[in-house]
Design a protein around this motif. Structure first.
Motif, PDB file in Angstrom:
ATOM      1  N   PRO A  83      -5.762 -46.889   0.019  1.00 35.80           N
ATOM      2  CA  PRO A  83      -6.106 -45.466  -0.006  1.00 35.80           C
ATOM      3  C   PRO A  83      -5.001 -44.630  -0.659  1.00 35.80           C
ATOM      4  N   ILE A  84      -5.399 -43.502  -1.211  1.00 31.53           N
ATOM      5  CA  ILE A  84      -4.472 -42.554  -1.830  1.00 31.53           C
ATOM      6  C   ILE A  84      -4.632 -41.210  -1.129  1.00 31.53           C
ATOM      7  N   ILE A  85      -3.525 -40.661  -0.663  1.00 26.21           N
ATOM      8  CA  ILE A  85      -3.530 -39.333  -0.040  1.00 26.21           C
ATOM      9  C   ILE A  85      -2.836 -38.370  -0.991  1.00 26.21           C
ATOM     10  N   HIS A  86      -3.535 -37.312  -1.357  1.00 25.37           N
ATOM     11  CA  HIS A  86      -2.976 -36.335  -2.298  1.00 25.37           C
ATOM     12  C   HIS A  86      -2.858 -34.981  -1.616  1.00 25.37           C
ATOM     13  N   ILE A  87      -1.667 -34.395  -1.672  1.00 26.05           N
ATOM     14  CA  ILE A  87      -1.458 -33.074  -1.092  1.00 26.05           C
ATOM     15  C   ILE A  87      -1.228 -32.060  -2.206  1.00 26.05           C
ATOM     16  N   CYS A  88      -1.836 -30.882  -2.054  1.00 26.75           N
ATOM     17  CA  CYS A  88      -1.679 -29.828  -3.059  1.00 26.75           C
ATOM     18  C   CYS A  88      -1.365 -28.504  -2.364  1.00 26.75           C
TER      19      CYS A  88
END
Length: 324
Positions: free
Chosen positions: A159-164
């Motif tokens: 999984p990839i967790i992306h924060i913006c």
């Protein structure tokens, strides 16, 4: 295999790639042919739509060509200064909560960037083997856009967790961080950085394209990519902790919920706690490039209303239905 603190080691800041000598003639020829941004104090070149430290591009290319994640890896991604350090601390602590107590945790002695190394940094430093020494499950970080991840990463089950984060706060934090690096950018005023940022001509920019790539892929593959918003995380960090845990396949048990472990992790990885850990690690002097205020709305102390409106308009135009 249990993670042991001895497997982890202090890592240099990502900006060191700007000083790495390019020795591979193949890469040098390619990089010399790329568009260059002369106004940015650190050499930037545009590769496949994104401006990057020119001396770091070989590491990104090597990562794209060679990196093969393990099935149980977790990758955390972000545009710089969007909550990277916080997300790394949270994800690492959630993933390894059965291996460490809060009194013997690696974050007491090491930064989140030591616990969750940048993949492209180790490829740029020709030190990719270090990543292989880390036992599974690994939590790894990256700033590269989705399009520049390796094909193996895109098709893997990890999984990839992306924060913006609101670009107005990103640019303020971005400017402050870069002016701390060995005087590299002392000559760049905030107004100059603002113009470059609005044009997308900063490291790993444009920010809108970076966010949009991950957001678009998350709509197609919601089990592959989780999008977190910094502002929402600050409002309800415990909900953020639970979302991360559920997404990476490590949900909290009923017993853990009753013991308030979710709240304890949120507190342990809070900005003030991480900042205090950093102060102690650096003998009372805050030397880290990664902590400043961590608040929402600090842009109001640096931008005129006209500047803020312009950036909001650009953001709205570029990101369409995505909002911060």
């Amino acid at each position: 295999m249990e993670v042991q603190e001895s497997n982890l080691r202090p890592c240099p800041p990502l900006i060191v790639v700007s000083k790495i000598e390019i020795t591979d003639s193949k890469y040098k020829k390619l990089i010399d042919s790329l568009p260059k941004e002369e106004r940015f104090p650190v050499g930037l070149r545009k590769y496949q739509g994104f401006w990057q430290f020119q001396n770091g591009i070989p590491g990104v290319l090597a990562m794209k060509e060679d990196f093969n994640p393990r099935p149980n890896d977790v990758i955390v991604s972000s545009f710089p200064k969007s909550g990277t350090t916080w997300l790394k601390a949270l994800t690492f602590t959630i993933m390894h909560r059965d291996k460490y107590t809060f009194s013997n945790h690696p974050l007491l002695k090491l930064s989140p960037h030591d616990c969750v190394p940048f993949i492209e940094l180790h490829y740029a430093l020709r030190d990719k083997q270090y990543l292989e020494t880390l036992p599974s499950p690994r939590v790894l970080g990256t700033h590269v856009p989705y399009s520049l991840l390796s094909d193996n990463t895109k098709i893997s089950t990890c999984p990839i967790i992306h924060i913006c984060r609101d670009p107005k706060d990103v640019i303020v934090s971005f400017w402050h961080m870069f002016t701390k690096f060995d005087g590299l950018m002392e000559s760049l005023s905030f107004e100059q950085m603002y113009e470059l940022f609005c044009e997308g001509r900063v490291h790993i920019g444009p920010v809108w394209d970076h966010v949009l790539e991950y957001y678009t892929k998350s709509l197609i593959s919601p089990k592959k990519i989780l999008i977190l918003k910094y502002e929402e995380m600050l409002k309800d960090p415990t909900n953020g902790v639970m979302r991360i845990a559920n997404f990476i396949g490590c949900p909290f048990s009923e017993e853990e919920m009753k013991s308030c472990l979710v709240e304890k992790i949120a507190e342990f990885c809070s900005f003030n706690k991480l900042r205090n850990f950093d102060i102690k690690q650096n003998e009372g002097n805050l030397k880290s490039y990664y902590y400043r205020k961590g608040i929402v709305g600090d842009w109001q102390n640096y931008m005129t209303p006209e500047m803020a409106n312009k950036l909001d308009e650009v953001t709205k135009e570029k990101l369409c239905d995505f909002t911060f």
